[in-house]
Design a protein around this motif. Structure first.
Motif, PDB file in Angstrom:
ATOM      1  N   SER A 138     -12.247  -6.690 -12.346  1.00 13.43           N
ATOM      2  CA  SER A 138     -14.011  -7.040 -11.800  1.00 13.43           C
ATOM      3  C   SER A 138     -14.589  -5.686 -11.440  1.00 13.43           C
ATOM      4  N   PRO A 139     -15.641  -5.649 -12.063  1.00 12.54           N
ATOM      5  CA  PRO A 139     -16.486  -4.378 -11.710  1.00 12.54           C
ATOM      6  C   PRO A 139     -17.003  -4.264 -10.219  1.00 12.54           C
ATOM      7  N   GLU A 140     -16.728  -5.438  -9.336  1.00 14.79           N
ATOM      8  CA  GLU A 140     -16.987  -5.352  -8.051  1.00 14.79           C
ATOM      9  C   GLU A 140     -15.872  -4.992  -7.173  1.00 14.79           C
ATOM     10  N   LEU A 141     -14.717  -4.602  -7.953  1.00  4.71           N
ATOM     11  CA  LEU A 141     -13.406  -4.146  -7.400  1.00  4.71           C
ATOM     12  C   LEU A 141     -12.696  -4.997  -6.352  1.00  4.71           C
ATOM     13  N   THR A 142     -12.956  -6.612  -6.540  1.00  4.65           N
ATOM     14  CA  THR A 142     -12.436  -7.532  -5.651  1.00  4.65           C
ATOM     15  C   THR A 142     -10.928  -7.693  -5.836  1.00  4.65           C
ATOM     16  N   GLY A 143     -10.326  -7.434  -7.067  1.00  7.62           N
ATOM     17  CA  GLY A 143      -9.060  -7.959  -7.244  1.00  7.62           C
ATOM     18  C   GLY A 143      -8.025  -7.274  -6.630  1.00  7.62           C
ATOM     19  N   PHE A 144      -6.739  -7.953  -6.734  1.00  2.01           N
ATOM     20  CA  PHE A 144      -5.778  -7.292  -5.837  1.00  2.01           C
ATOM     21  C   PHE A 144      -5.376  -5.906  -6.465  1.00  2.01           C
ATOM     22  N   ASN A 145      -5.349  -6.026  -7.786  1.00  2.00           N
ATOM     23  CA  ASN A 145      -4.955  -4.558  -8.436  1.00  2.00           C
ATOM     24  C   ASN A 145      -5.968  -4.252  -9.455  1.00  2.00           C
ATOM     25  N   THR A 146      -6.768  -3.150  -9.058  1.00  2.00           N
ATOM     26  CA  THR A 146      -7.855  -2.643  -9.806  1.00  2.00           C
ATOM     27  C   THR A 146      -7.293  -1.583 -10.417  1.00  2.00           C
ATOM     28  N   ILE A 147      -7.490  -1.686 -11.759  1.00  2.99           N
ATOM     29  CA  ILE A 147      -6.925  -0.406 -12.687  1.00  2.99           C
ATOM     30  C   ILE A 147      -7.980   0.207 -13.396  1.00  2.99           C
ATOM     31  N   LEU A 148      -7.894   1.609 -13.271  1.00  2.00           N
ATOM     32  CA  LEU A 148      -8.700   2.558 -13.968  1.00  2.00           C
ATOM     33  C   LEU A 148      -7.936   3.382 -14.954  1.00  2.00           C
ATOM     34  N   TYR A 149      -8.437   3.742 -16.166  1.00  2.00           N
ATOM     35  CA  TYR A 149      -7.802   4.332 -17.023  1.00  2.00           C
ATOM     36  C   TYR A 149      -8.535   5.865 -17.193  1.00  2.00           C
ATOM     37  N   GLY A 150      -7.791   6.737 -17.910  1.00  2.00           N
ATOM     38  CA  GLY A 150      -8.275   7.880 -18.169  1.00  2.00           C
ATOM     39  C   GLY A 150      -7.363   9.088 -18.828  1.00  2.00           C
ATOM     40  N   HIS A 151      -7.952   9.893 -19.462  1.00  2.00           N
ATOM     41  CA  HIS A 151      -6.985  10.704 -20.376  1.00  2.00           C
ATOM     42  C   HIS A 151      -6.259  11.928 -19.415  1.00  2.00           C
ATOM     43  N   ARG A 152      -5.179  12.139 -19.931  1.00  2.00           N
ATOM     44  CA  ARG A 152      -4.644  13.574 -19.072  1.00  2.00           C
ATOM     45  C   ARG A 152      -4.788  14.661 -19.954  1.00  2.00           C
ATOM     46  N   MET A 153      -6.086  15.387 -19.884  1.00  2.00           N
ATOM     47  CA  MET A 153      -6.281  16.504 -20.545  1.00  2.00           C
ATOM     48  C   MET A 153      -5.305  17.784 -20.037  1.00  2.00           C
ATOM     49  N   ASN A 154      -5.171  18.401 -21.371  1.00  2.00           N
ATOM     50  CA  ASN A 154      -4.440  19.708 -21.171  1.00  2.00           C
ATOM     51  C   ASN A 154      -4.848  20.688 -20.010  1.00  2.00           C
ATOM     52  N   ASN A 155      -6.320  20.498 -20.020  1.00  2.00           N
ATOM     53  CA  ASN A 155      -7.019  21.677 -19.155  1.00  2.00           C
ATOM     54  C   ASN A 155      -7.251  21.126 -17.663  1.00  2.00           C
ATOM     55  N   ASP A 156      -6.286  19.809 -17.475  1.00  2.00           N
ATOM     56  CA  ASP A 156      -6.625  19.375 -16.207  1.00  2.00           C
ATOM     57  C   ASP A 156      -7.590  18.636 -15.837  1.00  2.00           C
ATOM     58  N   THR A 157      -8.394  18.354 -16.756  1.00  2.00           N
ATOM     59  CA  THR A 157      -9.745  17.695 -16.443  1.00  2.00           C
ATOM     60  C   THR A 157      -9.491  16.060 -16.697  1.00  2.00           C
ATOM     61  N   MET A 158     -10.494  15.167 -16.387  1.00  2.00           N
ATOM     62  CA  MET A 158     -10.380  13.861 -16.371  1.00  2.00           C
ATOM     63  C   MET A 158      -9.264  13.349 -15.317  1.00  2.00           C
ATOM     64  N   PHE A 159      -8.063  12.972 -16.053  1.00  2.00           N
ATOM     65  CA  PHE A 159      -7.004  12.333 -15.166  1.00  2.00           C
ATOM     66  C   PHE A 159      -5.957  13.237 -14.957  1.00  2.00           C
ATOM     67  N   GLY A 160      -6.075  14.605 -15.573  1.00  2.00           N
ATOM     68  CA  GLY A 160      -5.322  15.537 -15.501  1.00  2.00           C
ATOM     69  C   GLY A 160      -4.504  15.954 -14.113  1.00  2.00           C
ATOM     70  N   SER A 161      -5.413  15.748 -13.172  1.00  2.00           N
ATOM     71  CA  SER A 161      -4.790  16.013 -11.880  1.00  2.00           C
ATOM     72  C   SER A 161      -3.783  15.086 -11.342  1.00  2.00           C
ATOM     73  N   LEU A 162      -3.687  14.179 -11.761  1.00  2.00           N
ATOM     74  CA  LEU A 162      -2.810  13.001 -11.262  1.00  2.00           C
ATOM     75  C   LEU A 162      -1.278  13.547 -11.653  1.00  2.00           C
ATOM     76  N   GLY A 163      -0.984  14.358 -12.721  1.00  2.00           N
ATOM     77  CA  GLY A 163       0.301  14.581 -12.891  1.00  2.00           C
ATOM     78  C   GLY A 163       0.869  15.344 -11.776  1.00  2.00           C
ATOM     79  N   PHE A 164       0.064  15.941 -10.968  1.00  2.00           N
ATOM     80  CA  PHE A 164       0.566  16.712  -9.822  1.00  2.00           C
ATOM     81  C   PHE A 164       0.988  16.031  -8.640  1.00  2.00           C
ATOM     82  N   TYR A 165       0.863  14.859  -8.755  1.00  2.00           N
ATOM     83  CA  TYR A 165       1.281  13.844  -7.558  1.00  2.00           C
ATOM     84  C   TYR A 165       2.715  13.551  -7.501  1.00  2.00           C
ATOM     85  N   ASP A 166       3.513  14.450  -8.402  1.00  2.00           N
ATOM     86  CA  ASP A 166       4.866  14.082  -8.137  1.00  2.00           C
ATOM     87  C   ASP A 166       5.690  15.325  -7.082  1.00  2.00           C
TER      88      ASP A 166
END
Length: 268
Positions: A138-166
């Motif tokens: 739901s665009p209203e973000l009302t669900g139990f599990n809201t999922i967002l997608y983004g690319h993991r770019m080599n220059n750490d843009t978009m969702f590239g920062s997520l890789g550091f959460y290890d």
């Protein structure tokens, strides 16, 4: 080696260099174009966020229904001008940011999971794509599990920062994800980061059964690369940020998951 063979090999070598150089140039141009496009989005939205201040870190123990304490990031996020972005693209739902990282972008909803894989927020064709909502969410973000997608770019843009959460220290420095929509500002506190399969329960939708919700949470905590001490319940709302594990096709994804911790009103 006769002269003719040498000449053929030199021509082939030159062709390889030209093709390789063209690919590199195209990728550089693609990166440059997409970054310029997203800088334009930040300028239009006024989404310039301050760096995180450890002394002003939100209290993760504050229940969502309590009166929220001052949060400088939420105050900036509340002023994001979504209307200005929608003049370019009406499919803009809101803005997502993790303070202190490169992750600060509009997120969109098109009703499918394909278009924004290779189009930016403004509709330009680009390998960087855009951050977008799962088509069943739901665009209203009302669900139990809201999922967002983004690319993991080599220059750490978009969702590239997520890789550091290890790394637990990276989580300590960047513990929360902020979303802004027309309804307000949402702070989600990160509780897990893991590599998962595309068919794992992480991607479960329409999760109304409390037991199934507990299974989703248990799976996330069990497979997480870090132990944050943040433990959601079946009554919480989750945010799942999903990106690829690296270049090439893979049946696995890297996800960072958070629970809704606080909501803030928009600026008047």
């Amino acid at each position: 080696m006769n002269q003719r063979l040498r000449r053929v090999l030199l021509i082939l070598y030159a062709l390889v260099l030209v093709v390789s150089g063209s690919c590199i140039a195209w990728k550089y141009c693609d990166y440059f174009t997409s970054q310029a496009d997203y800088r334009a989005a930040q300028e239009a939205a006024g989404a310039s966020l301050p760096p995180p201040d450890p002394s002003a870190r939100p209290d993760v123990s504050t229940p969502p229904e309590a009166s929220p304490p001052p949060d400088p990031v939420a105050e900036v996020m509340a002023r994001v001008d979504l209307a200005a972005l929608r003049e370019t693209n009406p499919q803009v739902v809101g803005w997502i940011s993790i303070p202190g990282t490169a992750l600060s972008y509009p997120f969109l909803f098109s009703g499918d999971n394909q278009y924004y894989l290779n189009h930016t927020w403004s509709g330009q064709r680009s390998s960087a794509g855009a951050v977008f909502l799962e088509q069943a969410c739901s665009p209203e973000l009302t669900g139990f599990n809201t999922i967002l997608y983004g690319h993991r770019m080599n220059n750490d843009t978009m969702f590239g920062s997520l890789g550091f959460y290890d790394d637990l220290e990276f989580w300590r420095a960047h513990p929360s994800v902020y979303l802004t929509t027309d309804a307000g500002v949402y702070r989600y506190d990160i509780f897990a980061a893991a590599q998962v399969g595309v068919r794992d329960i992480t991607y479960a939708l329409y999760v109304d059964d409390p037991e199934l919700r507990r299974q989703v949470i248990a799976f996330a905590l069990e497979h997480s690369a870090i132990s944050t001490g943040v433990v959601p319940t079946e009554d919480d709302q989750l945010l799942t940020l999903s990106t690829c594990t690296g270049p090439g096709a893979s049946p696995h994804r890297w996800v960072v998951q958070a629970r809704l911790a606080q909501t803030y009103p928009l600026a008047e």
